[in-house]
Design an enzyme around this catalytic site. Sequence first.
Site, short mmCIF file in Angstrom:
data_model
loop_
_atom_site.label_atom_id
_atom_site.label_comp_id
_atom_site.label_asym_id
_atom_site.label_seq_id
_atom_site.Cartn_x
_atom_site.Cartn_y
_atom_site.Cartn_z
N ARG A 1 28.12 34.82 -8.37
CA ARG A 1 26.75 34.45 -8.78
C ARG A 1 25.97 34.02 -7.56
NH1 ARG A 1 26.95 28.25 -11.37
NH2 ARG A 1 27.94 27.33 -9.54
N PHE B 1 31.76 30.37 -11.14
CA PHE B 1 31.74 29.22 -12.05
C PHE B 1 32.46 29.61 -13.33
CE2 PHE B 1 29.66 26.21 -15.10
CZ PHE B 1 30.19 25.05 -14.54
N THR C 1 -3.32 -5.46 0.48
CA THR C 1 -2.76 -4.13 0.75
C THR C 1 -3.69 -3.36 1.69
OG1 THR C 1 -3.75 -2.99 -1.14
CG2 THR C 1 -1.65 -4.12 -1.52
N ASP C 2 -4.97 -3.69 1.67
CA ASP C 2 -5.90 -3.04 2.60
C ASP C 2 -5.55 -3.38 4.04
OD1 ASP C 2 -8.45 -1.44 2.75
OD2 ASP C 2 -9.02 -3.20 3.94
N GLN D 1 29.05 21.01 -7.69
CA GLN D 1 29.67 19.71 -7.43
C GLN D 1 30.59 19.81 -6.21
OE1 GLN D 1 29.16 21.10 -10.43
NE2 GLN D 1 29.17 19.60 -12.08
N LYS E 1 0.87 -1.19 0.00
CA LYS E 1 0.00 0.00 0.00
C LYS E 1 0.90 1.22 0.00
CE LYS E 1 -4.33 0.08 0.58
NZ LYS E 1 -5.17 -0.44 -0.54
N ASN F 1 20.35 22.68 -9.54
CA ASN F 1 20.90 24.03 -9.56
C ASN F 1 19.75 24.98 -9.88
OD1 ASN F 1 22.49 26.27 -9.77
ND2 ASN F 1 23.95 25.42 -11.23
N HIS G 1 18.81 27.97 -10.99
CA HIS G 1 19.54 29.04 -11.68
C HIS G 1 18.92 30.41 -11.42
CE1 HIS G 1 21.79 26.02 -13.81
NE2 HIS G 1 20.69 25.49 -14.35
O1 LIG Z 1 27.91 24.62 -10.36
C1 LIG Z 1 27.70 24.38 -11.57
N1 LIG Z 1 28.07 23.18 -12.08
C2 LIG Z 1 27.88 22.86 -13.39
O2 LIG Z 1 28.24 21.74 -13.86
C3 LIG Z 1 27.26 23.83 -14.20
N2 LIG Z 1 26.89 23.85 -15.52
C4 LIG Z 1 26.30 25.05 -15.74
O3 LIG Z 1 25.82 25.41 -16.87
N3 LIG Z 1 26.29 25.80 -14.61
C5 LIG Z 1 26.87 25.06 -13.63
N4 LIG Z 1 27.10 25.31 -12.32
#
Ligand SMILES: O=c1[nH]c(=O)c2[nH]c(=O)[nH]c2[nH]1
Length: 285
Positions: free
Chosen positions: A168, A151, A56-57, A213, A12, A239, A241
């Site tokens: 950024r 970056f 499952t009930d 990363q 469930k 990410n 953005h």
């Molecule tokens: O921290 C980031 N890692 C990426 O691999 C990546 N690729 C991207 O376009 N922006 C970012 N920023």
Amino acid sequence: MAITLGDNRYGKAEVRLVRVVRDGPRHDLRDLTVSVALAGDLAPAHSGDNSGVLPTDTQKNTVYAFAKRYGVDEPEAFGLLLARHFVDTQPAIHWARVDLVEHPWSRLGPHSFSHDGGPTRHASVTVTADASHVVSGLAGLVVANTTDSEFHGYVRDGYTTLPETTDRILATEVAARWRWSAIGDGPSWGSSFQGVRDALVAAFVDTYSYSLQQTLYAMGSRALEQQKELAEIRLTLPNKHHFLVDLAPFGLGNDNEVYVATDRPYGLIEGTVLRDDAPPAPEAW
Ligand SMILES: O=c1[nH]c(=O)c2[nH]c(=O)[nH]c2[nH]1
């Protein structure tokens, strides 16, 4: 050509459970979504023989009955109780997985609560005849740094348009799952959860980042350094953005002040950080 039944499980999904503890005028509230999945000698069920099938009930009813009978404390403990019950009482069942998501409420008064928009707490418990595994986790932890993030230095090819940046916004919605090395060893489920969450947040805040990363690895290693009960942690970091808006058409500069926050597409950065001496346990996930 022979055709056979492969891996299968049933259960469930997403039982919504709210447990109130009425301990005098001050009440406590726990709000969980619980999913049960069972596997074992279930080939007969796939040929129409239900003699080994716990409906499952009934599984759903067991969740509610256990909530009354044993209370609902930490999600991990409640999940272990349920998973162990299904394996111990059902001859056909050799594997039970219970996934729990706790929806957070914060206290407004003795019996008043406000639903919290913060992260959800997760637990995933796996029980077999001779082993139990616990994976704890969180999701929906949204964090942002408005500077200390660069970056650049990345691969450029004929399709690259992304401008390099030395300043950024770095924003993400953390989803993390971590595996306990041993069950019942170390801090309580709740204090471990808070420790991991605090370690992830502190590493996000403290890390001068050259990529998400790098931030992922910093967060995972901080959690493992601080919380000895963890064998490994898996992080999923979208990410979120934030792109600078071009205000030049209006005769205005934009020195990292006005951004458009986009929700898709998004970079998705995922990784595992682990202790190299921890025995692997792929069956825990
Ligand atoms: O921290 C980031 N890692 C990426 O691999 C990546 N690729 C991207 O376009 N922006 C970012 N920023």
